[in-house]
Design a protein around this motif. Structure first.
Motif, PDB file in Angstrom:
ATOM      1  N   UNK A 101     -21.805   5.287  -2.501  1.00 58.33           N
ATOM      2  CA  UNK A 101     -22.341   6.319  -1.615  1.00 58.33           C
ATOM      3  C   UNK A 101     -22.607   7.612  -2.386  1.00 58.33           C
ATOM      4  N   UNK A 102     -21.748   7.928  -3.325  1.00 60.59           N
ATOM      5  CA  UNK A 102     -21.961   9.121  -4.147  1.00 60.59           C
ATOM      6  C   UNK A 102     -23.254   8.991  -4.950  1.00 60.59           C
ATOM      7  N   UNK A 107     -12.755   2.661  -3.284  1.00 63.05           N
ATOM      8  CA  UNK A 107     -13.201   3.272  -4.543  1.00 63.05           C
ATOM      9  C   UNK A 107     -14.656   2.889  -4.844  1.00 63.05           C
ATOM     10  N   UNK A 108     -14.976   1.589  -4.714  1.00 62.65           N
ATOM     11  CA  UNK A 108     -16.328   1.137  -5.026  1.00 62.65           C
ATOM     12  C   UNK A 108     -17.330   1.671  -4.017  1.00 62.65           C
ATOM     13  N   UNK A 159     -32.562   8.681   7.990  1.00 60.58           N
ATOM     14  CA  UNK A 159     -33.157   7.408   7.563  1.00 60.58           C
ATOM     15  C   UNK A 159     -33.371   7.370   6.050  1.00 60.58           C
ATOM     16  N   UNK A 160     -33.689   8.490   5.446  1.00 59.58           N
ATOM     17  CA  UNK A 160     -33.824   8.531   3.992  1.00 59.58           C
ATOM     18  C   UNK A 160     -32.499   8.205   3.316  1.00 59.58           C
ATOM     19  N   UNK A 161     -31.428   8.723   3.864  1.00 64.87           N
ATOM     20  CA  UNK A 161     -30.096   8.434   3.310  1.00 64.87           C
ATOM     21  C   UNK A 161     -29.697   6.980   3.564  1.00 64.87           C
ATOM     22  N   UNK A 162     -30.087   6.455   4.717  1.00 66.88           N
ATOM     23  CA  UNK A 162     -29.857   5.033   4.984  1.00 66.88           C
ATOM     24  C   UNK A 162     -30.583   4.195   3.938  1.00 66.88           C
ATOM     25  N   UNK A 184     -19.985  -0.678   4.671  1.00 68.57           N
ATOM     26  CA  UNK A 184     -21.284  -0.031   4.855  1.00 68.57           C
ATOM     27  C   UNK A 184     -21.688  -0.070   6.330  1.00 68.57           C
ATOM     28  N   UNK A 185     -21.580  -1.246   6.947  1.00 66.97           N
ATOM     29  CA  UNK A 185     -21.974  -1.351   8.351  1.00 66.97           C
ATOM     30  C   UNK A 185     -20.990  -0.643   9.276  1.00 66.97           C
ATOM     31  N   UNK A 186     -19.722  -0.589   8.929  1.00 66.77           N
ATOM     32  CA  UNK A 186     -18.761   0.199   9.714  1.00 66.77           C
ATOM     33  C   UNK A 186     -19.110   1.680   9.627  1.00 66.77           C
TER      34      UNK A 186
END
Length: 178
Positions: free
Chosen positions: A24-25, A18-19, A43-46, A78-80
């Motif tokens: 991400x949203x 949920x968090x 990269x901008x989204x990263x 996040x890293x996954x």
């Protein structure tokens, strides 16, 4: 029975999901890309997702143990997610660890530089750090003042989030431009 000690606990998974979805949203809000000069690229989204994670990570650093554990699980998610995205982009199994190491280094470098500016309340330094990281190749980098102002406001609002909201995975980043 002893092997159960080494399994990751899944009771937090709905809260983490949920968090993470909320963060991400928030990072995908078109305002960042249309109005604040963040390139709408991989990269901008990263960069925007890193900013959301950094803001959440900084807030939960002031939480109790459970909030910090939740934050670590969200950073792990996040890293996954990044690992999955790299593989979807067609990077082979042998290239993934090298890319992950580079992206992790970028993330933690940003955490340090943004934290220094945020701790000092230095909007100009934050704006310059954002420009350096978000548009490293641009000769005429657009101003990142709007994004820096949003980050400062987001951090102030996250400071007001209760521990209960953190524990429920209900911490929200403010919408930009409002």
């Amino acid at each position: 029975m002893i092997f159960g000690l080494f399994r990751k606990k899944k009771q937090n998974q709905p809260i983490v999901d949920r968090q993470y979805a909320s963060l991400t949203s928030a990072a995908r809000d078109p305002f960042f890309y249309i109005d604040l000069g963040v390139p709408d690229t991989v990269m901008g989204r990263f960069e925007m997702l890193s900013i959301a994670m950094i803001l959440f990570f900084r807030r939960t650093a002031k939480s109790g143990v459970s909030g910090q554990e939740l934050a670590q699980e969200i950073v792990d998610a996040f890293f996954q997610d990044i690992d999955h995205s790299i593989r979807e982009l067609g990077i082979g199994d042998q290239g993934v660890p090298k890319r992950m190491k580079k992206l992790a280094g970028m993330f933690y470098g940003r955490l340090e530089s943004y934290a220094a500016a945020l701790d000092a309340g230095d909007r100009e330094a934050l704006s310059l750090a954002l420009a350096r990281n978000i548009r490293p190749e641009a000769a005429d980098t657009p101003s990142m003042d709007g994004l820096a102002a949003w980050m400062i406001r987001a951090e102030e609002l996250l400071a007001e989030v209760t521990e209960d909201e953190i524990a429920r995975g209900a911490a929200l980043l403010p919408p930009p431009g409002k």
